[in-house]
Design an enzyme around this catalytic site. Structure first.
Site, PDB file in Angstrom:
ATOM      1  N   HIS A  50     -72.255 -52.837  85.144  1.00 42.33           N
ATOM      2  CA  HIS A  50     -72.326 -51.509  85.522  1.00 42.33           C
ATOM      3  C   HIS A  50     -71.039 -50.516  85.958  1.00 42.33           C
ATOM      4  CE1 HIS A  50     -76.830 -51.871  84.921  1.00 42.33           C
ATOM      5  NE2 HIS A  50     -76.652 -52.837  85.927  1.00 42.33           N
ATOM      6  N   ALA A  82     -82.223 -45.681  87.954  1.00 43.57           N
ATOM      7  CA  ALA A  82     -81.017 -45.496  87.506  1.00 43.57           C
ATOM      8  C   ALA A  82     -79.918 -45.470  88.496  1.00 43.57           C
ATOM      9  CB  ALA A  82     -81.031 -44.140  86.645  1.00 43.57           C
ATOM     10  N   ASP A  99     -78.226 -47.762  89.462  1.00 42.44           N
ATOM     11  CA  ASP A  99     -77.071 -48.599  89.311  1.00 42.44           C
ATOM     12  C   ASP A  99     -76.049 -47.893  88.538  1.00 42.44           C
ATOM     13  OD1 ASP A  99     -78.747 -48.885  87.185  1.00 42.44           O
ATOM     14  OD2 ASP A  99     -78.859 -51.065  87.432  1.00 42.44           O
TER      15      ASP A  99
END
EC number: 1.4.1.1
Length: 372
Positions: free
Chosen positions: A96, A268, A270
């Protein structure tokens, strides 16, 4: 190949990168030098003895686990782990990177081979290593949202499904992918009034075929989002653009339009989150904050709260790719498997995933220029 599996140290991250069954698969393939950090599997109810019985060569401290050729993890490394990076080291985990400039720079500086679970992508566009955790997070999102709607958790004091003589409450799921679909499934099962918003007409048709009249579908645009959010008791953010920052689809004004005690769950987060008011990442120790009277849940490692389920599901999906890398080396594995090659985010001091480079304003190098 020498493989290390460190213990996860992120707040309340109880998953581990590999089950004992996964270790058996690796050792049977000839990769006998597996360094499992002592206590790494305890949070997922796997003992050190189980790993040794599975064929792990030895248990070790974190530094030794990190010294191996390929590192298998669950979550992205935290700052205290950057010193373990070295040139040519293979890091196979959820990265990420789009909202994480410091980690990205550390991978560049140390010339780590960063292969991100979340951007491994099949020819049909599906994300096989993100799917299992998206399933978990989606199902958890509705359960968690329902919990925080309880009065003692700061919510309105309502039951999503209502009871006889009391109408069901409204849930809006923004994003109709794997996480959003699973959030909707649980909401429907609870008896809620469910709306799913997505940008793809084709996906909306699929959802209608799946749910029938149990779910209302809406095209994603600012008007539909604003109207649906305004009248919702629970909003789940489940939008994903592979490797990129999540778009801010819900404005601060939309949050202000919600009734006090409403709840938003930002799956969402991350990738930066879809709510303009998602201005911080929370932890399992302190999972929520209130802004404009709305309870915000913004934990980046939601599946870490159900580690046994999550670890088994993750291993089931990652082990074929881990074996390919270990058996062939990362370059040949990527040449043979285009899906795996799409997972390469950092290589030889370059960013090789375009969405990450764009998010951080860094130069982009096509991975094909480095892997031939």
């Amino acid at each position: 190949m020498k493989i290390g599996i460190p213990k996860e140290i992120k707040n309340n991250e109880n998953r581990v990168a590999m089950t004992p069954a996964g270790v058996v698969s690796l050792t049977h393939a000839g990769h006998e030098r597996l360094a499992i950090e002592t206590g790494g599997g305890i949070g997922s109810s796997f003992t050190d003895a189980e790993y040794v019985a599975a064929g792990a060569a030895y248990r070790c401290i974190g530094k030794e686990a990190w010294a191996q050729e390929m590192i298998l993890k669950v979550k992205e490394p935290v700052a205290s782990e950057y010193d373990y990076f070295y040139e040519g080291q293979i890091l196979f985990t959820y990265l990420h990177l789009a909202p994480r400039a410091e980690l990205t720079q550390a991978l560049i500086d140390k010339k780590v081979v960063g292969i991100a679970y979340e951007t491994v992508q099949l020819a049909n566009g599906s994300l096989p290593l993100l799917t299992p955790m998206s399933e978990v997070a989606g199902k958890m999102a509705t359960q968690i949202g329902a919990q925080y709607l309880e009065k003692n958790h700061g919510g309105k004091g309502i039951l999503l499904g209502g009871v006889s003589g009391v109408h069901a409450r409204k849930v809006t799921v923004i994003g109709g992918g794997i996480a959003g679909t699973n959030a909707a499934k649980i909401a429907v099962g609870m008896g809620a009034d469910v709306t799913v918003i997505d940008l793809s007409p084709e996906r909306l048709r699929q959802l209608e075929d799946m749910f029938g009249r149990d779910v209302q579908t809406l095209m994603s645009n600012p008007y539909n989002i604003a109207e649906s959010v305004k009248h919702s008791d629970l909003v789940v953010g489940a939008v994903l653009i592979p490797g990129a920052k999540a778009p801010k689809l819900v404005s601060e004004e939309m949050i202000q339009s919600m009734q006090p005690g409403s709840v938003v769950v930002d799956i969402a987060i991350d990738q930066g989150g879809i709510f303009a008011t998602s201005d911080r990442v929370t932890t399992h120790d302190d999972p929520t904050y209130v802004k404009h009277g709305v309870v915000h849940y913004a934990v980046a490692n939601m599946p870490g709260a159900v580690p046994r389920t999550s670890t088994i599901a993750l291993t089931n999906n990652t082990i074929p790719y881990a074996l390919q890398i270990a058996n062939k080396g990362y370059k040949q594995a990527c040449i043979d498997n285009p899906a795996l090659k799409k997972g390469v985010n950092a290589l030889e001091g370059h960013i090789t995933y375009k969405a990450v480079a764009e998010a951080q304003g860094l130069p982009y190098v096509n991975v094909d220029e480095l892997i031939q």
